[in-house]
Motif scaffolding. Structure first.
Motif, PDB file in Angstrom:
ATOM      1  N   PHE A   1       0.821  -1.212  -0.046  1.00  5.63           N
ATOM      2  CA  PHE A   1       0.096   0.056  -0.055  1.00  5.63           C
ATOM      3  C   PHE A   1       0.915   1.335   0.137  1.00  5.63           C
ATOM      4  O   PHE A   1       0.446   2.263   0.498  1.00  5.63           O
ATOM      5  CB  PHE A   1      -1.039   0.203   1.106  1.00  5.63           C
ATOM      6  CG  PHE A   1      -1.736  -1.214   1.259  1.00  5.63           C
ATOM      7  CD1 PHE A   1      -2.507  -1.748   0.396  1.00  5.63           C
ATOM      8  CD2 PHE A   1      -1.455  -1.954   2.570  1.00  5.63           C
ATOM      9  CE1 PHE A   1      -2.894  -2.970   0.362  1.00  5.63           C
ATOM     10  CE2 PHE A   1      -2.292  -3.201   2.733  1.00  5.63           C
ATOM     11  CZ  PHE A   1      -2.829  -3.709   1.605  1.00  5.63           C
TER      12      PHE A   1
ATOM     13  N   PHE B   1      -0.733  -3.793 -14.302  1.00  2.00           N
ATOM     14  CA  PHE B   1      -2.045  -3.691 -13.453  1.00  2.00           C
ATOM     15  C   PHE B   1      -2.101  -4.772 -12.637  1.00  2.00           C
ATOM     16  O   PHE B   1      -2.166  -4.396 -11.325  1.00  2.00           O
ATOM     17  CB  PHE B   1      -3.178  -4.068 -14.609  1.00  2.00           C
ATOM     18  CG  PHE B   1      -4.701  -4.225 -13.880  1.00  2.00           C
ATOM     19  CD1 PHE B   1      -5.090  -2.862 -13.549  1.00  2.00           C
ATOM     20  CD2 PHE B   1      -4.889  -5.261 -13.618  1.00  2.00           C
ATOM     21  CE1 PHE B   1      -6.466  -2.896 -12.750  1.00  2.00           C
ATOM     22  CE2 PHE B   1      -6.537  -5.291 -12.989  1.00  2.00           C
ATOM     23  CZ  PHE B   1      -6.970  -4.008 -12.605  1.00  2.00           C
TER      24      PHE B   1
ATOM     25  N   ILE C   1      -2.298  -4.014  -8.504  1.00  2.38           N
ATOM     26  CA  ILE C   1      -3.516  -3.501  -7.849  1.00  2.38           C
ATOM     27  C   ILE C   1      -3.386  -4.921  -6.411  1.00  2.38           C
ATOM     28  O   ILE C   1      -4.029  -4.552  -5.528  1.00  2.38           O
ATOM     29  CB  ILE C   1      -4.738  -3.848  -8.523  1.00  2.38           C
ATOM     30  CG1 ILE C   1      -6.015  -3.349  -7.557  1.00  2.38           C
ATOM     31  CG2 ILE C   1      -5.041  -5.220  -8.900  1.00  2.38           C
ATOM     32  CD1 ILE C   1      -7.260  -2.848  -8.501  1.00  2.38           C
ATOM     33  N   THR C   2      -2.772  -6.004  -6.762  1.00  2.56           N
ATOM     34  CA  THR C   2      -2.606  -7.194  -5.767  1.00  2.56           C
ATOM     35  C   THR C   2      -1.836  -6.681  -4.352  1.00  2.56           C
ATOM     36  O   THR C   2      -2.159  -6.629  -3.548  1.00  2.56           O
ATOM     37  CB  THR C   2      -2.161  -8.325  -6.356  1.00  2.56           C
ATOM     38  OG1 THR C   2      -3.155  -8.614  -7.554  1.00  2.56           O
ATOM     39  CG2 THR C   2      -2.595  -9.442  -5.492  1.00  2.56           C
ATOM     40  N   PHE C   3      -0.552  -6.267  -4.903  1.00  3.53           N
ATOM     41  CA  PHE C   3       0.468  -6.115  -3.845  1.00  3.53           C
ATOM     42  C   PHE C   3       0.594  -4.628  -3.317  1.00  3.53           C
ATOM     43  O   PHE C   3       0.617  -4.583  -2.256  1.00  3.53           O
ATOM     44  CB  PHE C   3       1.891  -6.312  -4.399  1.00  3.53           C
ATOM     45  CG  PHE C   3       3.008  -6.113  -3.546  1.00  3.53           C
ATOM     46  CD1 PHE C   3       3.043  -6.866  -2.345  1.00  3.53           C
ATOM     47  CD2 PHE C   3       4.166  -5.378  -3.801  1.00  3.53           C
ATOM     48  CE1 PHE C   3       4.190  -6.804  -1.488  1.00  3.53           C
ATOM     49  CE2 PHE C   3       5.171  -5.211  -2.897  1.00  3.53           C
ATOM     50  CZ  PHE C   3       5.088  -5.878  -1.760  1.00  3.53           C
TER      51      PHE C   3
ATOM     52  N   GLY D   1      -2.000  -2.374  -3.782  1.00  2.00           N
ATOM     53  CA  GLY D   1      -3.433  -2.015  -3.439  1.00  2.00           C
ATOM     54  C   GLY D   1      -3.783  -0.702  -4.587  1.00  2.00           C
ATOM     55  O   GLY D   1      -3.108  -0.425  -5.590  1.00  2.00           O
ATOM     56  N   ASN D   2      -4.795   0.107  -4.428  1.00  2.00           N
ATOM     57  CA  ASN D   2      -5.222   0.944  -5.107  1.00  2.00           C
ATOM     58  C   ASN D   2      -5.629   2.246  -4.223  1.00  2.00           C
ATOM     59  O   ASN D   2      -6.908   2.113  -3.682  1.00  2.00           O
ATOM     60  CB  ASN D   2      -6.439   0.572  -5.983  1.00  2.00           C
ATOM     61  CG  ASN D   2      -7.288   1.729  -6.640  1.00  2.00           C
ATOM     62  OD1 ASN D   2      -6.533   2.385  -7.339  1.00  2.00           O
ATOM     63  ND2 ASN D   2      -8.522   1.490  -6.419  1.00  2.00           N
ATOM     64  N   PHE D   3      -4.647   3.196  -4.343  1.00  2.00           N
ATOM     65  CA  PHE D   3      -5.273   4.343  -3.296  1.00  2.00           C
ATOM     66  C   PHE D   3      -4.743   5.578  -4.096  1.00  2.00           C
ATOM     67  O   PHE D   3      -3.736   5.837  -4.667  1.00  2.00           O
ATOM     68  CB  PHE D   3      -4.359   4.446  -2.051  1.00  2.00           C
ATOM     69  CG  PHE D   3      -5.120   5.385  -1.093  1.00  2.00           C
ATOM     70  CD1 PHE D   3      -6.155   5.062  -0.092  1.00  2.00           C
ATOM     71  CD2 PHE D   3      -4.678   6.773  -1.104  1.00  2.00           C
ATOM     72  CE1 PHE D   3      -6.951   6.061   0.624  1.00  2.00           C
ATOM     73  CE2 PHE D   3      -5.199   7.709  -0.119  1.00  2.00           C
ATOM     74  CZ  PHE D   3      -6.362   7.228   0.514  1.00  2.00           C
TER      75      PHE D   3
ATOM     76  N   LEU E   1     -10.998   0.853 -13.124  1.00  2.00           N
ATOM     77  CA  LEU E   1     -12.096   1.300 -12.148  1.00  2.00           C
ATOM     78  C   LEU E   1     -13.227   2.218 -13.119  1.00  2.00           C
ATOM     79  O   LEU E   1     -14.320   2.067 -12.739  1.00  2.00           O
ATOM     80  CB  LEU E   1     -11.532   1.963 -11.161  1.00  2.00           C
ATOM     81  CG  LEU E   1     -11.038   0.807 -10.150  1.00  2.00           C
ATOM     82  CD1 LEU E   1     -10.224   1.414  -8.988  1.00  2.00           C
ATOM     83  CD2 LEU E   1     -11.990   0.028  -9.545  1.00  2.00           C
TER      84      LEU E   1
END
Lengths: 269, 268
Positions: free
Chosen positions: B133, B207, B211-213, B215-217, B230
């Motif tokens: 993250f 991608f 997004i797995t390791f 995350g998405n912020f 998204l």
């Protein structure tokens, strides 16, 4: 390492399955439109359904197949938003069941489905890893507020606001004034569950139906009721197998279907 | 007047499949351009978060390329030149990310660098560092997926390079390090540049592992491909505009690089 190998395998399989939810085959032959009281259904029934419905719908599909030996029920389980996108791009299907009304509205606005019927609702719960790294605690009595459950500094995963579970998450976080809490906005509820199960976040907002099996500990909270997702189902206007589609939705809306949904952790709409 | 090799007419049996290949690769791009809602372009591009995602994408892809050069060029040298046993196995191992589904790569990164991971839990206990993250996680995920492209390309260049230059340098008294720096590196520079460009492009489009390791912020880990995915869930038009933007930026960068730095290499 605190992650059971069986879970890892399962999550890898789920992850790789997410990518292949694409084109379903066309819906096969027309159902027998005898119009009698007991139509014999045949051909293929294609159902596009929200991923959270996987277990219940698979069971119902098997029931229908048992009643109609010539019928084959095929499912395309994926995020509702992705499914709505596939349908508006012309994917052939008979039934669409979405995890919220917004995604059904997208399909209806494209002129692909008429009236939808609500058949279930789902609520969020706060799931956390088995070793509870943030030491989340529930007050001894009553259903707590989400605000009481969330400590100031915890790592929280939620779904992205673009997908149904994320829209609900946004709503409950707004209610308790903690929209600053998430550390990651996942593409779907599976992403949240993976990070909770791997212990990489302290907690995640997931559906009640995701934690119903009891493998993942979770707390209910008061705000979830007002932010529940309601699940609509509709027979698509161009359904290649409309008779079977109606038989499936009838089964879903029957007492039997209702019981299966309740057992899986869904609420009444 | 002799005909240059570049001017040779294309044999017919190659021409047709080549033309189909070009169409196959470019029609989807044309489709994007045709479908782009140009009237909304300004509004979509100035929407909050777009610039942020683009900046993050460019910065993280560039850092991932830098990291890949730092680690990948020496690795390629080992694979191409060393006579150590087990090189074949080593090559297979380090190119696994090429075939691994990126989301699986992301989970694998968790198992090592996550806060419950073998190395990650130690980093957390000893230094209070957690990687997931963060933008660091984005760079790591992109490097994991993109570095093999650089390694393969540089190893190929090293194998094709004439080893006699290195032998001559050695006989003239140059040490192995000096030989590598002053003979080998300039010799394979075009291969390194081409590999770096491939690596950068792959990192820019990453991608699944990200997004797995990571995350998405927004602002920290939401790169353009994540923003596009998204946006696609809610507003396909916005997703198309973002894709066209990403496409434009990467094409422009690659063309500029080719002119400025790869000029001769590109023609060679």
């Amino acid at each position: 390492m605190r992650v059971p190998p069986a879970f890892l395998l399962a999550s890898l399989l789920t992850l790789s399955a997410c990518g292949s939810a694409g084109d379903a085959p066309p819906g096969g032959s027309e159902g027998d439109r005898g119009g009698g009281t007991l139509p014999t259904l045949s051909g293929t029934l294609t159902v596009f359904a929200a991923a959270s419905l996987t277990d219940v719908f698979t069971d119902l599909g098997e029931q229908l197949e048992a009643q109609h030996p010539d019928l084959e029920v095929q499912f395309n389980f994926a995020g509702s938003s992705a499914l709505a996108g596939q349908l508006t791009q012309g994917a052939p299907a008979d039934v669409f069941a979405a995890a919220d009304e917004a995604q059904m509205a997208r399909v209806a606005e494209a002129g692909l489905a008429g009236d939808a019927e609500l058949f279930a609702s789902n609520r969020l719960m706060l799931a956390f890893p088995a070793d509870n790294p943030a030491g989340l605690r529930k007050p001894p009595s009553g259903i707590p507020s989400l605000g009481e459950l969330l400590p100031e500094d915890l790592t929280l995963a939620v779904c992205a606001p673009e997908v149904p579970c994320g829209a609900a998450a946004q709503e409950v976080l707004e209610q308790v004034g903690r929209t600053d809490a998430p550390d990651t906005y996942e593409e779907d509820v599976r992403g949240v569950l993976t990070k909770v199960q791997l212990g990489e976040v302290d907690a995640g907002l997931v559906y009640r139906t995701d934690v119903m099996s009891g493998e993942i500990p979770a707390f209910a909270f008061a705000e979830s009721e007002a932010a529940q997702n309601r699940y609509p189902v509709a027979v698509l206007d161009d359904a290649p197998n409309a008779a079977a589609a109606r038989a499936f939705t009838d089964l879903l809306l029957s007492e039997e279907g209702r019981r299966a949904l309740t057992d899986a952790g869904f609420f009444e709409p | 007047m002799s005909r240059s090799r570049e001017g040779a007419p294309v044999p017919a049996p190659l021409l047709v499949p080549a033309a189909i290949g070009v169409l196959f690769l470019t029609l989807p791009l044309l489709g994007l351009l045709v479908r782009t809602p140009w009237s909304q372009l300004g509004a979509q591009l100035t929407a909050p978060g777009v610039g942020q995602a683009l900046r993050l994408s460019l910065v993280s892809a560039t850092l991932a390329t830098g990291l890949s050069l730092l680690l990948g060029v020496p690795l390629a040298w080992v694979l191409a030149r060393s006579r150590a046993r087990g090189r074949t196995v080593l090559r297979a191992l380090v190119t696994v990310p090429l075939v691994l589904p990126p989301v699986v790569g992301g989970v694998a990164l968790f198992l090592v660098l996550g806060r419950q991971g073998v190395v990650g839990s130690w980093l957390d206990d000893a230094f209070g560092i957690t990687i997931p993250f963060t933008t660091t996680a984005v760079v790591i995920a992109e490097t994991f997926v993109a570095m093999p492209f650089l390694v393969i390309s540089v190893e190929g260049a090293l194998r094709a390079a004439d080893a006699r230059f290195e032998d001559v340098a050695a006989t003239l008294g140059a040490g192995r390090w000096t030989t590598f720096r002053s003979v080998t590196l300039p010799l394979v520079a075009p291969g390194i540049a081409a590999g770096a460009v491939l690596c950068w492009a792959r990192a820019l489009g990453e991608f699944g592992a990200t997004i797995t390791f990571a995350g998405n912020f927004p602002g920290t880990t939401q790169t353009m491909p994540l923003a596009v995915y998204l946006a696609l869930q809610r507003d396909p038009d916005a997703a198309i505009v973002l894709s066209v933007l990403l496409l434009g930026v990467s094409l422009a960068t690659l063309l500029l690089l080719r002119d400025r730095w790869l000029g001769r290499a590109g023609a060679a």
